[in-house]
Design an enzyme around this catalytic site. Sequence first.
Site, PDB file in Angstrom:
ATOM      1  N   LYS A 175      13.345   6.825  12.956  1.00 57.69           N
ATOM      2  CA  LYS A 175      13.767   7.304  11.633  1.00 57.69           C
ATOM      3  C   LYS A 175      15.114   8.018  11.701  1.00 57.69           C
ATOM      4  O   LYS A 175      15.941   7.892  10.789  1.00 57.69           O
ATOM      5  CB  LYS A 175      12.696   8.232  11.041  1.00 57.69           C
ATOM      6  CG  LYS A 175      11.370   7.543  10.756  1.00 57.69           C
ATOM      7  CD  LYS A 175      11.512   6.394   9.777  1.00 57.69           C
ATOM      8  CE  LYS A 175      10.185   5.821   9.352  1.00 57.69           C
ATOM      9  NZ  LYS A 175      10.318   4.701   8.391  1.00 57.69           N
ATOM     10  N   ILE A 179       2.650  13.084   2.745  1.00 58.38           N
ATOM     11  CA  ILE A 179       2.320  12.410   1.488  1.00 58.38           C
ATOM     12  C   ILE A 179       0.906  11.835   1.599  1.00 58.38           C
ATOM     13  O   ILE A 179       0.516  11.325   2.660  1.00 58.38           O
ATOM     14  CB  ILE A 179       3.321  11.261   1.193  1.00 58.38           C
ATOM     15  CG1 ILE A 179       4.773  11.773   1.263  1.00 58.38           C
ATOM     16  CG2 ILE A 179       3.024  10.617  -0.163  1.00 58.38           C
ATOM     17  CD1 ILE A 179       5.145  12.810   0.226  1.00 58.38           C
ATOM     18  N   TYR A 236       8.578   7.545  16.707  1.00 64.18           N
ATOM     19  CA  TYR A 236       8.754   7.482  15.259  1.00 64.18           C
ATOM     20  C   TYR A 236       9.958   8.317  14.821  1.00 64.18           C
ATOM     21  O   TYR A 236      10.773   7.876  14.003  1.00 64.18           O
ATOM     22  CB  TYR A 236       7.477   7.994  14.594  1.00 64.18           C
ATOM     23  CG  TYR A 236       7.401   7.834  13.100  1.00 64.18           C
ATOM     24  CD1 TYR A 236       7.225   6.586  12.515  1.00 64.18           C
ATOM     25  CD2 TYR A 236       7.465   8.946  12.258  1.00 64.18           C
ATOM     26  CE1 TYR A 236       7.124   6.438  11.138  1.00 64.18           C
ATOM     27  CE2 TYR A 236       7.361   8.815  10.886  1.00 64.18           C
ATOM     28  CZ  TYR A 236       7.192   7.561  10.332  1.00 64.18           C
ATOM     29  OH  TYR A 236       7.095   7.431   8.969  1.00 64.18           O
ATOM     30  N   SER A 237      10.086   9.522  15.398  1.00 68.06           N
ATOM     31  CA  SER A 237      11.222  10.386  15.074  1.00 68.06           C
ATOM     32  C   SER A 237      12.542   9.728  15.473  1.00 68.06           C
ATOM     33  O   SER A 237      13.535   9.790  14.727  1.00 68.06           O
ATOM     34  CB  SER A 237      11.087  11.746  15.777  1.00 68.06           C
ATOM     35  OG  SER A 237       9.925  12.425  15.349  1.00 68.06           O
ATOM     36  N   ALA A 238      12.555   9.085  16.638  1.00 70.08           N
ATOM     37  CA  ALA A 238      13.764   8.398  17.104  1.00 70.08           C
ATOM     38  C   ALA A 238      14.146   7.259  16.165  1.00 70.08           C
ATOM     39  O   ALA A 238      15.325   7.091  15.812  1.00 70.08           O
ATOM     40  CB  ALA A 238      13.545   7.860  18.516  1.00 70.08           C
ATOM     41  N   ASN A 253      10.925   0.080   3.485  1.00 62.67           N
ATOM     42  CA  ASN A 253       9.814   1.030   3.536  1.00 62.67           C
ATOM     43  C   ASN A 253       8.868   0.763   4.700  1.00 62.67           C
ATOM     44  O   ASN A 253       8.196   1.675   5.166  1.00 62.67           O
ATOM     45  CB  ASN A 253       9.046   0.965   2.212  1.00 62.67           C
ATOM     46  CG  ASN A 253       7.729   1.700   2.271  1.00 62.67           C
ATOM     47  OD1 ASN A 253       7.689   2.931   2.305  1.00 62.67           O
ATOM     48  ND2 ASN A 253       6.622   0.963   2.313  1.00 62.67           N
ATOM     49  N   ARG A 277       0.837  -1.211   0.000  1.00 60.36           N
ATOM     50  CA  ARG A 277       0.000   0.000   0.000  1.00 60.36           C
ATOM     51  C   ARG A 277       0.867   1.255   0.000  1.00 60.36           C
ATOM     52  O   ARG A 277       2.059   1.212   0.243  1.00 60.36           O
ATOM     53  CB  ARG A 277      -0.893   0.019   1.248  1.00 60.36           C
ATOM     54  CG  ARG A 277      -1.898  -1.098   1.318  1.00 60.36           C
ATOM     55  CD  ARG A 277      -2.800  -0.958   2.538  1.00 60.36           C
ATOM     56  NE  ARG A 277      -2.053  -1.069   3.789  1.00 60.36           N
ATOM     57  CZ  ARG A 277      -2.541  -0.747   4.983  1.00 60.36           C
ATOM     58  NH1 ARG A 277      -3.760  -0.276   5.085  1.00 60.36           N
ATOM     59  NH2 ARG A 277      -1.812  -0.889   6.062  1.00 60.36           N
TER      60      ARG A 277
END
Length: 243
Positions: free
Chosen positions: A158, A187, A154-156, A89, A11
């Site tokens: 990435k 996005i 999530y920031s950590a 991804n 997806r």
Amino acid sequence: MKVALVTGGSRGIGKAICLRLAQTRDYHILINYQSNKEKALETLKEVEDLGATGEILPFDVSNHIEVTEVLSRWVEANPEAVVEVVVNNAGITRDGLFMWMPYEDWNKVIQTSLNGFYSVTQFFIQKMLRNRYGRVINIVSVSGLKGTAGQTNYSAAKAAIVGATKSLAQEVAKRNITVNAVAPGFIETDMTESLDTKELVKIIPANRFGKAEEVAELVGFLASDKASYITGEVININGGIYS
């Protein structure tokens, strides 16, 4: 048979990347998914409609043992296959303020994004080194570069992949293997459907959300021979929101 593997490929951005790589017809596309087999099969059909070949491959990137077992079985069943492109991804969000964040929400995001990168890439990197060719492309996020309130986990995750991208790129560059990261902003995908688009657009200089296909075009370029001298880079694709 030359192969490209896209994790979380059923997806959104992952699907768009599968279709972009299929357009070149250079690669047999491995579409990884965790639970939504129906969507994975839809993506496979679209890949085949473009004249490429592919197959779906279910595994949970956060489970190291499962990743290793599934990929090992696939390699044994396809001895002539050479995986040249790995696109990391797969990722999830479990948003919330850090002071109230349960350990489970922290751990699951780290396990999926960061440990998923480790398990999948580490499985293939020695093979790429022996073949003296490879493309590793990691999908990170604007959150991993500038930080986003409510997304400390999530920031950590990435941000950690950004560091890993730069380090691994230096280790393998002599063998004609490039390692790059792509950092999308907002996005249009399932992941951003619940966001307040009208308010967020005000902070995006381009005045719109990006499209998954635009991210996929960049990934397609990085996967090609044209990008052979680009490695260790983190390329923003976010309409100017972070510069």
